[in-house]
Design an enzyme around this catalytic site. Structure first.
Site, mmCIF file in Angstrom:
data_model
loop_
_atom_site.group_PDB
_atom_site.id
_atom_site.type_symbol
_atom_site.label_atom_id
_atom_site.label_comp_id
_atom_site.label_asym_id
_atom_site.label_seq_id
_atom_site.Cartn_x
_atom_site.Cartn_y
_atom_site.Cartn_z
ATOM 1 N N LYS A 1 0.862 -1.185 0.000
ATOM 2 C CA LYS A 1 0.000 0.000 0.000
ATOM 3 C C LYS A 1 0.891 1.226 0.000
ATOM 4 O O LYS A 1 1.710 1.410 0.895
ATOM 5 C CB LYS A 1 -0.911 0.000 1.235
ATOM 6 C CG LYS A 1 -1.689 1.322 1.422
ATOM 7 C CD LYS A 1 -2.665 1.289 2.596
ATOM 8 C CE LYS A 1 -3.276 2.658 2.852
ATOM 9 N NZ LYS A 1 -4.208 2.664 4.000
ATOM 10 N N ASP B 1 -2.740 10.325 3.161
ATOM 11 C CA ASP B 1 -4.139 9.911 3.314
ATOM 12 C C ASP B 1 -4.913 10.959 4.105
ATOM 13 O O ASP B 1 -4.880 10.989 5.332
ATOM 14 C CB ASP B 1 -4.206 8.551 4.028
ATOM 15 C CG ASP B 1 -5.644 8.037 4.154
ATOM 16 O OD1 ASP B 1 -6.546 8.632 3.517
ATOM 17 O OD2 ASP B 1 -5.852 7.037 4.873
ATOM 18 N N LYS C 1 -10.592 12.967 7.184
ATOM 19 C CA LYS C 1 -10.163 12.632 8.548
ATOM 20 C C LYS C 1 -10.152 13.896 9.406
ATOM 21 O O LYS C 1 -9.898 14.984 8.897
ATOM 22 C CB LYS C 1 -8.720 12.093 8.527
ATOM 23 C CG LYS C 1 -8.552 10.685 8.013
ATOM 24 C CD LYS C 1 -7.080 10.279 8.090
ATOM 25 C CE LYS C 1 -6.838 8.915 7.489
ATOM 26 N NZ LYS C 1 -7.485 7.802 8.187
ATOM 27 N N ASP D 1 1.454 6.569 5.270
ATOM 28 C CA ASP D 1 0.503 5.593 4.736
ATOM 29 C C ASP D 1 1.038 4.847 3.503
ATOM 30 O O ASP D 1 0.322 4.069 2.875
ATOM 31 C CB ASP D 1 -0.820 6.293 4.411
ATOM 32 C CG ASP D 1 -2.026 5.390 4.623
ATOM 33 O OD1 ASP D 1 -1.891 4.363 5.303
ATOM 34 O OD2 ASP D 1 -3.103 5.707 4.076
ATOM 35 N N ASP E 1 -12.290 6.945 2.986
ATOM 36 C CA ASP E 1 -11.111 6.764 3.840
ATOM 37 C C ASP E 1 -10.692 5.286 3.932
ATOM 38 O O ASP E 1 -9.626 4.971 4.449
ATOM 39 C CB ASP E 1 -11.398 7.322 5.240
ATOM 40 C CG ASP E 1 -10.128 7.583 6.036
ATOM 41 O OD1 ASP E 1 -9.028 7.537 5.433
ATOM 42 O OD2 ASP E 1 -10.237 7.842 7.251
ATOM 43 N N GLU F 1 -9.450 3.536 1.663
ATOM 44 C CA GLU F 1 -8.871 3.579 0.313
ATOM 45 C C GLU F 1 -7.793 2.535 0.090
ATOM 46 O O GLU F 1 -7.567 2.106 -1.042
ATOM 47 C CB GLU F 1 -8.316 4.987 0.032
ATOM 48 C CG GLU F 1 -6.897 5.255 0.548
ATOM 49 C CD GLU F 1 -6.746 5.196 2.064
ATOM 50 O OE1 GLU F 1 -7.768 5.321 2.762
ATOM 51 O OE2 GLU F 1 -5.613 5.012 2.553
ATOM 52 N N ARG G 1 -7.548 -0.624 0.804
ATOM 53 C CA ARG G 1 -8.028 -1.904 0.280
ATOM 54 C C ARG G 1 -8.369 -1.816 -1.205
ATOM 55 O O ARG G 1 -8.312 -2.815 -1.919
ATOM 56 C CB ARG G 1 -9.238 -2.374 1.107
ATOM 57 C CG ARG G 1 -10.381 -1.400 1.135
ATOM 58 C CD ARG G 1 -11.374 -1.672 2.272
ATOM 59 N NE ARG G 1 -10.843 -1.306 3.583
ATOM 60 C CZ ARG G 1 -11.482 -1.493 4.731
ATOM 61 N NH1 ARG G 1 -12.686 -2.054 4.736
ATOM 62 N NH2 ARG G 1 -10.962 -1.115 5.873
HETATM 63 N N1 BES Z 1 -4.404 4.760 6.593
HETATM 64 C C1 BES Z 1 -5.533 4.481 7.395
HETATM 65 C C2 BES Z 1 -5.231 3.526 8.553
HETATM 66 C C3 BES Z 1 -4.293 4.053 9.618
HETATM 67 C C4 BES Z 1 -4.786 4.625 10.771
HETATM 68 C C5 BES Z 1 -2.920 3.910 9.475
HETATM 69 C C6 BES Z 1 -3.920 5.083 11.736
HETATM 70 C C7 BES Z 1 -2.059 4.355 10.444
HETATM 71 C C8 BES Z 1 -2.550 4.937 11.580
HETATM 72 C C9 BES Z 1 -6.621 3.839 6.523
HETATM 73 O O1 BES Z 1 -6.661 4.256 5.209
HETATM 74 C C10 BES Z 1 -7.942 4.230 7.105
HETATM 75 O O2 BES Z 1 -8.263 5.377 7.096
HETATM 76 N N2 BES Z 1 -8.669 3.231 7.593
HETATM 77 C C11 BES Z 1 -9.950 3.445 8.169
HETATM 78 C C12 BES Z 1 -10.867 2.377 7.631
HETATM 79 C C13 BES Z 1 -12.336 2.629 7.903
HETATM 80 C C14 BES Z 1 -12.815 3.865 7.186
HETATM 81 C C15 BES Z 1 -13.119 1.421 7.463
HETATM 82 C C16 BES Z 1 -9.809 3.340 9.681
HETATM 83 O O3 BES Z 1 -9.020 2.538 10.164
HETATM 84 O O4 BES Z 1 -10.460 4.111 10.363
HETATM 85 ZN ZN ZN Z 2 -4.875 4.864 4.405
HETATM 86 MN MN MN Z 3 -7.774 6.005 4.871
#
Ligand code: BES
Ligand code: ZN
Ligand code: MN
Length: 486
Positions: free
Chosen positions: A254, A259, A266, A277, A336, A338, A340
């Site tokens: 990834k 992000d 966010k 990210d 968010d 993204e 996956r």
């Molecule tokens: N890049 C984030 C995950 C992340 C969070 C990495 C904190 C490092 C530190 C990912 O893209 C994300 O935003 N995931 C969401 C998924 C949700 C919207 C289903 C999450 O974990 O809140």
């Molecule tokens: Zn992310």
């Molecule tokens: Mn995200």
């Protein structure tokens, strides 16, 4: 470029004769000084340490004037805690050595004179020392200083082990460099240029697919995530393919260079660390470079899924439907989620070559941090592949833990308009993201999914890990590759 020691090498000169600014030895907690030095010198050193009540607690260290008979300018003693032999816990040894080099604040030459009864101990000292000596200096006006020279005193027959550890450490610090670079300067195009540059001079082939190619050729995940940014997405394929290789490992990383969350924006605090990210893509690339430098006899392909997740007027919207490579459709319910989406394109691409093992590496979910904390990586996938990765992590000294795929979680991705949607409920969020990815894994593919959301980046330095990108899980991935090599 960052400051890492300019020279890292093994030497079999006698420890008392080595000319360095600092000669490093060890002391167990309330126990003996462990050093490749004459008895009389050790005795004098022990007396000096007793006089200042230095007990040798794990993680502590002290520097004293060199005793008579030692050519180095000074001696540093690092506490290694309650161990009987250094080889009993190699990861602790790496951490203690790294704590010491992380604390250095001058350009000094450092020679390690700890006993090295095995190649593994010599390698552990090297790895810990180099990782702890890493400084990221590209954006500061006053450079943070570090060791200019690291010498590991050991038997001639362990020279190769030290050189291998140096290469592995370069893989880790290379990944850290990419993670640490601000997203103003590191975006999909520059990331692709950088790894293409790094491929030159190695037996590595780099192919870059640009935004237009991705849009026109059905990479709906990468295109959809990247379209909200003024700086378009890229897919990079790196190949290391030694002629006699029997096994093929495919890595899918990834690479979200920033992000913001996209339109599902966010909150400010959650965005602070989102330059990291792309830690999965950084680890995939530098694992491949290290495997090439080590000359391991295994084919490795790395797919870097690079995009910037931004919320401009052209961004994808919640309720849009995108088509992943191969034809599966996904309703975007949260922009968010993204990672996956870009990984789905990468996983489908990777499987076209029929690799023996596919591993994706991603800062995928905040839920990983809730479940396992900042330092323990979550591993999912087919059982054999998942356990293989966890065993490799254990051997390499990285913290990982196997996680399950409960069947019932799949239901939350049911969509009314598409084959599936990209986000569901909050419960078991790390597993859910893995189960989403599983939709893009063909029957029979050996596959592991590694969620490094927490472990890829740290704001509190410890052991051999300074603030910023950590380079996790490069060491584990190299170990997996080694396991497949012949
Ligand atoms: N890049 C984030 C995950 C992340 C969070 C990495 C904190 C490092 C530190 C990912 O893209 C994300 O935003 N995931 C969401 C998924 C949700 C919207 C289903 C999450 O974990 O809140
Ligand atoms: Zn992310
Ligand atoms: Mn995200």
């Amino acid at each position: 470029m960052p400051t890492v020691p300019v020279s890292v090498s093994a030497s079999n000169v006698s420890a008392s004769k080595v000319k360095a600014d600092i000669l490093v030895v060890a002391k167990t907690h309330n126990g003996a000084v462990l050093a490749e030095l004459d008895k009389t010198v050790v005795k004098e050193l022990t007396g000096a340490l007793d006089a200042i009540d230095f007990a040798g607690k794990a993680g502590s260290s002290v520097r004293v004037a060199a005793p008579k008979g030692v050519s180095a300018k000074s001696v540093a003693v690092i506490g290694v805690g309650e161990v009987e032999k250094l080889e009993d816990d190699l990861e602790k040894l790496r951490q203690h050595v790294g704590s010491f080099t992380r604390g250095l604040d001058a350009e000094v030459s450092v020679a390690f004179a700890l006993p090295t009864p095995t190649a593994e101990v010599a390698a552990a000292i090297t790895l810990g020392a180099v990782l702890g000596a890493y400084r990221y200096n590209d954006y500061v006006s006053e450079k943070k200083k570090t060791a200019s020279e690291i010498t590991v005193i050991t038997a001639k027959k362990f020279k190769d082990a030290v050189e291998e550890a140096r290469i592995i450490a370069s893989g880790v610090t290379g990944a850290r460099d990419l993670v640490n670079q601000p997203p103003l300067d590191l975006y999909p195009e520059t990331f692709a240029n950088r790894v293409s540059e790094l491929s030159k001079g190695r037996k590595v082939k780099a192919t870059v697919y640009d935004a237009k190619y991705l849009e026109e050729n059905g990479y709906g995940g990468l295109h959809g995530v990247g379209r909200g940014s003024a700086r378009g997405p890229r897919l990079v394929k790196l190949e290391y393919s030694p002629k006699k290789a029997e096994k093929h490992l495919a890595l899918v990383g990834k690479g979200i260079t920033f992000d913001s969350g996209g339109l599902s924006l966010k909150p400010a605090q959650s965005m602070e660390e989102m330059k990291s990210d792309m830690g999965g893509a950084a680890a995939a690339a530098h694992t491949l470079f290290a495997v090439a430098d080590l000359g391991l006899n295994v084919k490795v392909t790395a797919w870097l899924c690079l995009a910037e997740n931004m919320p401009d007027g052209n961004a994808q919207r919640p309720s849009d439907v995108v088509t992943i490579l191969g034809g599966k459709t996904v309703e975007i319910t949260n922009t968010d989620a993204e990672g996956r989406l870009v990984l789905a394109d990468g996983l489908v691409s990777a499987q076209k070559d029929n690799p023996d093992l596919v591993i994706d590496i991603a800062t995928l979910t905040g839920a990983q941090i809730v479940a396992l904390g900042k330092r323990t990586t979550g591993v999912m996938g087919t059982e054999a592949a998942r356990d293989n990765v966890c065993e490799a992590a254990h051997a390499a000294g990285e913290q990982m833990w196997p996680m399950p795929f409960p069947e019932e979680i799949r239901d939350q991705f049911r969509s009314a308009t598409a084959d599936l949607k990209n986000s569901g409920t909050r419960e078991g969020g790390m597993l859910a993201a893995g189960i989403f990815l599983k939709e893009f894994i063909e029957e029979g593919t050996e596959w592991a999914h590694i969620d490094i959301a927490g472990p890829s980046f740290t704001t509190s330095p410890w052991g051999y890990t300074p603030e910023g990108g950590t380079g996790v899980p490069v060491r584990t991935l190299i170990e997996v590759a080694r396991g497949l090599s012949k």
